[in-house]
Motif scaffolding. Structure first.
Motif, PDB file in Angstrom:
ATOM      1  N   PRO A  74       0.835  -1.215   0.000  1.00 29.00           N
ATOM      2  CA  PRO A  74       0.000   0.000   0.000  1.00 29.00           C
ATOM      3  C   PRO A  74       0.863   1.256   0.000  1.00 29.00           C
ATOM      4  O   PRO A  74       1.826   1.351   0.762  1.00 29.00           O
ATOM      5  CB  PRO A  74      -0.790  -0.119   1.312  1.00 29.00           C
ATOM      6  CG  PRO A  74      -0.783  -1.573   1.638  1.00 29.00           C
ATOM      7  CD  PRO A  74       0.538  -2.094   1.142  1.00 29.00           C
ATOM      8  N   GLY A  75       0.540   2.189  -0.879  1.00 25.75           N
ATOM      9  CA  GLY A  75       1.289   3.435  -0.965  1.00 25.75           C
ATOM     10  C   GLY A  75       2.442   3.398  -1.952  1.00 25.75           C
ATOM     11  O   GLY A  75       3.008   4.435  -2.283  1.00 25.75           O
ATOM     12  N   ALA A  76       2.787   2.209  -2.453  1.00 27.64           N
ATOM     13  CA  ALA A  76       3.905   2.111  -3.403  1.00 27.64           C
ATOM     14  C   ALA A  76       3.612   2.874  -4.692  1.00 27.64           C
ATOM     15  O   ALA A  76       4.519   3.381  -5.351  1.00 27.64           O
ATOM     16  CB  ALA A  76       4.219   0.655  -3.721  1.00 27.64           C
ATOM     17  N   GLY A  77       2.330   2.978  -5.049  1.00 26.83           N
ATOM     18  CA  GLY A  77       1.964   3.665  -6.286  1.00 26.83           C
ATOM     19  C   GLY A  77       1.783   5.159  -6.141  1.00 26.83           C
ATOM     20  O   GLY A  77       1.456   5.838  -7.121  1.00 26.83           O
ATOM     21  N   ALA A  78       2.004   5.712  -4.951  1.00 24.62           N
ATOM     22  CA  ALA A  78       1.822   7.147  -4.740  1.00 24.62           C
ATOM     23  C   ALA A  78       2.800   7.955  -5.575  1.00 24.62           C
ATOM     24  O   ALA A  78       3.976   7.601  -5.711  1.00 24.62           O
ATOM     25  CB  ALA A  78       2.017   7.486  -3.257  1.00 24.62           C
ATOM     26  N   ALA A  79       2.304   9.058  -6.151  1.00 24.86           N
ATOM     27  CA  ALA A  79       3.135  10.005  -6.909  1.00 24.86           C
ATOM     28  C   ALA A  79       3.954   9.315  -7.991  1.00 24.86           C
ATOM     29  O   ALA A  79       5.173   9.497  -8.089  1.00 24.86           O
ATOM     30  CB  ALA A  79       4.045  10.796  -5.962  1.00 24.86           C
ATOM     31  N   GLY A  80       3.284   8.513  -8.813  1.00 20.92           N
ATOM     32  CA  GLY A  80       3.973   7.862  -9.927  1.00 20.92           C
ATOM     33  C   GLY A  80       4.993   6.836  -9.495  1.00 20.92           C
ATOM     34  O   GLY A  80       5.974   6.579 -10.200  1.00 20.92           O
ATOM     35  N   GLY A  81       4.773   6.234  -8.313  1.00 24.80           N
ATOM     36  CA  GLY A  81       5.690   5.209  -7.824  1.00 24.80           C
ATOM     37  C   GLY A  81       6.784   5.730  -6.918  1.00 24.80           C
ATOM     38  O   GLY A  81       7.654   4.955  -6.504  1.00 24.80           O
ATOM     39  N   LEU A  82       6.753   7.012  -6.575  1.00 23.42           N
ATOM     40  CA  LEU A  82       7.736   7.531  -5.620  1.00 23.42           C
ATOM     41  C   LEU A  82       7.598   6.824  -4.272  1.00 23.42           C
ATOM     42  O   LEU A  82       8.586   6.633  -3.560  1.00 23.42           O
ATOM     43  CB  LEU A  82       7.565   9.044  -5.439  1.00 23.42           C
ATOM     44  CG  LEU A  82       8.174   9.902  -6.543  1.00 23.42           C
ATOM     45  CD1 LEU A  82       7.712  11.345  -6.416  1.00 23.42           C
ATOM     46  CD2 LEU A  82       9.700   9.830  -6.485  1.00 23.42           C
ATOM     47  N   GLY A  83       6.372   6.424  -3.955  1.00 28.47           N
ATOM     48  CA  GLY A  83       6.164   5.666  -2.722  1.00 28.47           C
ATOM     49  C   GLY A  83       6.989   4.395  -2.712  1.00 28.47           C
ATOM     50  O   GLY A  83       7.584   4.028  -1.688  1.00 28.47           O
ATOM     51  N   ALA A  84       7.059   3.713  -3.864  1.00 33.98           N
ATOM     52  CA  ALA A  84       7.827   2.473  -3.961  1.00 33.98           C
ATOM     53  C   ALA A  84       9.306   2.726  -3.712  1.00 33.98           C
ATOM     54  O   ALA A  84       9.970   1.960  -3.006  1.00 33.98           O
ATOM     55  CB  ALA A  84       7.628   1.837  -5.337  1.00 33.98           C
ATOM     56  N   ALA A  85       9.844   3.782  -4.285  1.00 32.66           N
ATOM     57  CA  ALA A  85      11.260   4.087  -4.109  1.00 32.66           C
ATOM     58  C   ALA A  85      11.582   4.391  -2.647  1.00 32.66           C
ATOM     59  O   ALA A  85      12.613   3.946  -2.120  1.00 32.66           O
ATOM     60  CB  ALA A  85      11.652   5.271  -4.993  1.00 32.66           C
ATOM     61  N   LEU A  86      10.704   5.135  -1.983  1.00 32.91           N
ATOM     62  CA  LEU A  86      10.948   5.470  -0.575  1.00 32.91           C
ATOM     63  C   LEU A  86      10.831   4.228   0.306  1.00 32.91           C
ATOM     64  O   LEU A  86      11.606   4.054   1.260  1.00 32.91           O
ATOM     65  CB  LEU A  86       9.980   6.554  -0.120  1.00 32.91           C
ATOM     66  CG  LEU A  86      10.244   7.931  -0.753  1.00 32.91           C
ATOM     67  CD1 LEU A  86       9.070   8.873  -0.524  1.00 32.91           C
ATOM     68  CD2 LEU A  86      11.536   8.551  -0.201  1.00 32.91           C
ATOM     69  N   LEU A  87       9.881   3.350  -0.007  1.00 34.23           N
ATOM     70  CA  LEU A  87       9.776   2.090   0.725  1.00 34.23           C
ATOM     71  C   LEU A  87      11.010   1.219   0.481  1.00 34.23           C
ATOM     72  O   LEU A  87      11.518   0.574   1.404  1.00 34.23           O
ATOM     73  CB  LEU A  87       8.515   1.336   0.291  1.00 34.23           C
ATOM     74  CG  LEU A  87       7.176   1.929   0.735  1.00 34.23           C
ATOM     75  CD1 LEU A  87       6.020   1.252   0.013  1.00 34.23           C
ATOM     76  CD2 LEU A  87       7.001   1.815   2.240  1.00 34.23           C
ATOM     77  N   ALA A  88      11.501   1.231  -0.759  1.00 36.43           N
ATOM     78  CA  ALA A  88      12.690   0.439  -1.093  1.00 36.43           C
ATOM     79  C   ALA A  88      13.926   0.936  -0.355  1.00 36.43           C
ATOM     80  O   ALA A  88      14.865   0.171  -0.109  1.00 36.43           O
ATOM     81  CB  ALA A  88      12.930   0.479  -2.607  1.00 36.43           C
ATOM     82  N   LEU A  89      13.924   2.209   0.000  1.00 40.79           N
ATOM     83  CA  LEU A  89      15.044   2.785   0.756  1.00 40.79           C
ATOM     84  C   LEU A  89      14.898   2.560   2.262  1.00 40.79           C
ATOM     85  O   LEU A  89      15.660   3.109   3.053  1.00 40.79           O
ATOM     86  CB  LEU A  89      15.148   4.285   0.471  1.00 40.79           C
ATOM     87  CG  LEU A  89      15.601   4.655  -0.947  1.00 40.79           C
ATOM     88  CD1 LEU A  89      15.458   6.155  -1.186  1.00 40.79           C
ATOM     89  CD2 LEU A  89      17.049   4.218  -1.174  1.00 40.79           C
ATOM     90  N   GLY A  90      13.906   1.751   2.641  1.00 42.03           N
ATOM     91  CA  GLY A  90      13.702   1.462   4.052  1.00 42.03           C
ATOM     92  C   GLY A  90      12.731   2.404   4.735  1.00 42.03           C
ATOM     93  O   GLY A  90      12.586   2.375   5.963  1.00 42.03           O
ATOM     94  N   GLY A  91      12.077   3.266   3.949  1.00 35.03           N
ATOM     95  CA  GLY A  91      11.134   4.219   4.518  1.00 35.03           C
ATOM     96  C   GLY A  91       9.792   3.587   4.815  1.00 35.03           C
ATOM     97  O   GLY A  91       9.567   2.401   4.579  1.00 35.03           O
ATOM     98  N   ARG A  92       8.887   4.406   5.329  1.00 40.30           N
ATOM     99  CA  ARG A  92       7.525   3.950   5.624  1.00 40.30           C
ATOM    100  C   ARG A  92       6.533   5.008   5.161  1.00 40.30           C
ATOM    101  O   ARG A  92       6.892   6.169   4.964  1.00 40.30           O
ATOM    102  CB  ARG A  92       7.347   3.697   7.119  1.00 40.30           C
ATOM    103  CG  ARG A  92       7.612   4.915   7.997  1.00 40.30           C
ATOM    104  CD  ARG A  92       7.491   4.589   9.480  1.00 40.30           C
ATOM    105  NE  ARG A  92       7.868   5.721  10.305  1.00 40.30           N
ATOM    106  CZ  ARG A  92       7.060   6.720  10.637  1.00 40.30           C
ATOM    107  NH1 ARG A  92       5.795   6.720  10.202  1.00 40.30           N
ATOM    108  NH2 ARG A  92       7.472   7.721  11.397  1.00 40.30           N
ATOM    109  N   CYS A  93       5.309   4.598   4.977  1.00 39.88           N
ATOM    110  CA  CYS A  93       4.255   5.515   4.579  1.00 39.88           C
ATOM    111  C   CYS A  93       3.456   5.956   5.804  1.00 39.88           C
ATOM    112  O   CYS A  93       3.225   5.169   6.723  1.00 39.88           O
ATOM    113  CB  CYS A  93       3.308   4.855   3.576  1.00 39.88           C
ATOM    114  SG  CYS A  93       4.014   4.599   1.929  1.00 39.88           S
TER     115      CYS A  93
END
Length: 373
Positions: free
Chosen positions: A243-262
């Motif tokens: 959930p949230g990975a598709g936010a802002a054209g997939g920016l959510g996915a990149a931030l999650l991949a960097l260990g971030g959270r939504c």
């Protein structure tokens, strides 16, 4: 009478603080003795930093960055305590492009990477990235490149800007330079990265994607998600469907991949500006946004404010440029009444060109209706 004014921006016309100013003036023209509490809001999209900077003590750091086509544009980082706030729309925003320039196959999030890098260099221990209103669909590939981890093809060559280029991605070169900061994506979009409800299918057409583009971009992002899972140790499994990975054209996915959270954008901003405390002593709540429609009731500012008012038994009035949300749906969400600038003027062009005037007039009408003065 104690009235809380807590609107979002009217996209393309007025910022949230400007909406508050117009409504305040109209109300005071009729009921100058009433107490008006100003709490402009944002959900992570355009206006995120402006709202936070108006409510919190901190410093605004100017940053030279680039827009979705790589052209120079001014941005900033807002730092308060050990937290830095960044607004993705300052570098990736759809408002930075003309209609003819919209092309999610080619637009890049590189400029956001420059903003995040500046936030890291500020010494912050936590970086909160507001997501929303983006013109990009590159799953954060541009942002990662600016942070030191560029996408490359099978020959090891760095890929050009844009989501379409990711059809050839084979790996990442380098590692993100983040100095162990905590990353938070502030968004109220819970879409996954891929599929019918993913970034490309749901939001791509708003950014200029054709049906063929959507299929191409969804395939490219699927390939990139596999690379992120393989090459970034911090990337969680099943990235594409989180959930949230598709936010802002997939920016959510990149931030999650960097260990971030939504985290909920509206929830985060509401807490920071102490919205619950402001609500507690009010008699009436006024919120609003440019278009009050079915999407407004799914985690956006209006839904957050109206729901909080409903839970306290407070009436909540929505002012909007255009109203298309169903009355029954709106009432269930906590909306008592909704007023449209288009209906007020009887003309869409007037609503777009004279929004402050219309809001003043609608606020005066509300004051005559609601105020006990």
């Amino acid at each position: 009478m104690r009235v809380l004014l807590s609107p979002d921006k009217f996209a393309g016309t007025l910022s949230a603080p400007e909406v508050v100013a117009a409504v305040s003036q109209g109300w005071r023209d009729v009921a100058p003795g009433d107490e008006l509490l100003a709490r402009p809001l944002a959900d992570g999209g355009p206006g995120f930093l402006e709202v936070l900077a108006a409510a919190l003590d901190g410093r605004r750091i100017p940053v030279r960055t680039v827009d979705p086509l790589g052209r120079p544009v001014a941005g900033e980082v807002f730092v308060t305590g050990d937290t830095a706030y960044v607004e993705s729309a300052q570098a990736c925003g759809l408002h930075l492009l003309t209609a003819a320039e919209r092309d999610p196959r080619a637009t890049t999030s590189y400029g956001l990477g420059l903003l995040v890098a500046a936030a890291v260099e500020s010494g912050a221990r936590r970086v909160v990235v507001g997501l929303g209103g983006s013109a990009t669909n590159d799953a954060g590939a541009g942002m990662l490149a600016a942070l030191g981890a560029a996408a490359v093809d099978g020959a090891g060559l760095v890929l050009p800007y844009g989501g379409a280029a990711l059809t050839a991605v084979a790996g990442l070169t380098g590692a993100p330079r983040l100095r162990a900061v905590e990353l938070v994506a502030a968004t109220d979009v819970d879409n996954p990265l891929l599929g019918l409800h993913g970034a490309s299918n749901v939001y791509g057409p708003q950014k200029g994607a054709t049906k063929a583009d959507v299929l191409l971009l969804d395939s490219a992002l699927e390939r990139f998600a596999q690379v992120l899972e393989r090459d970034l140790p911090s990337c969680p499994p099943g990235l594409a469907q989180l959930p949230g990975a598709g936010a802002a054209g997939g920016l959510g996915a990149a931030l999650l991949a960097l260990g971030g959270r939504c985290e909920s954008g509206i929830g985060l901003v509401s807490r920071l500006i102490e919205l619950p405390q402001a609500l507690a002593g009010c008699d009436l709540v006024i919120t609003g946004e440019g278009a009050f429609d079915h999407q407004s009731l799914r985690g956006k500012v209006v839904a957050g404010v109206a729901g909080a008012a409903r839970d306290l038994g407070l009436p909540c009035v929505v002012l909007a440029g255009r109203v298309s949300a169903g009355r029954r749906e709106a009432a269930a969400a906590g909306v008592t009444e909704a007023y449209s600038l288009v209906e007020h003027f009887g003309d869409e062009q007037a609503a777009l060109t004279r929004p402050a005037e219309g809001l003043r007039e609608l606020a005066a009408r509300l004051a005559r209706q609601w105020s006990r003065s």
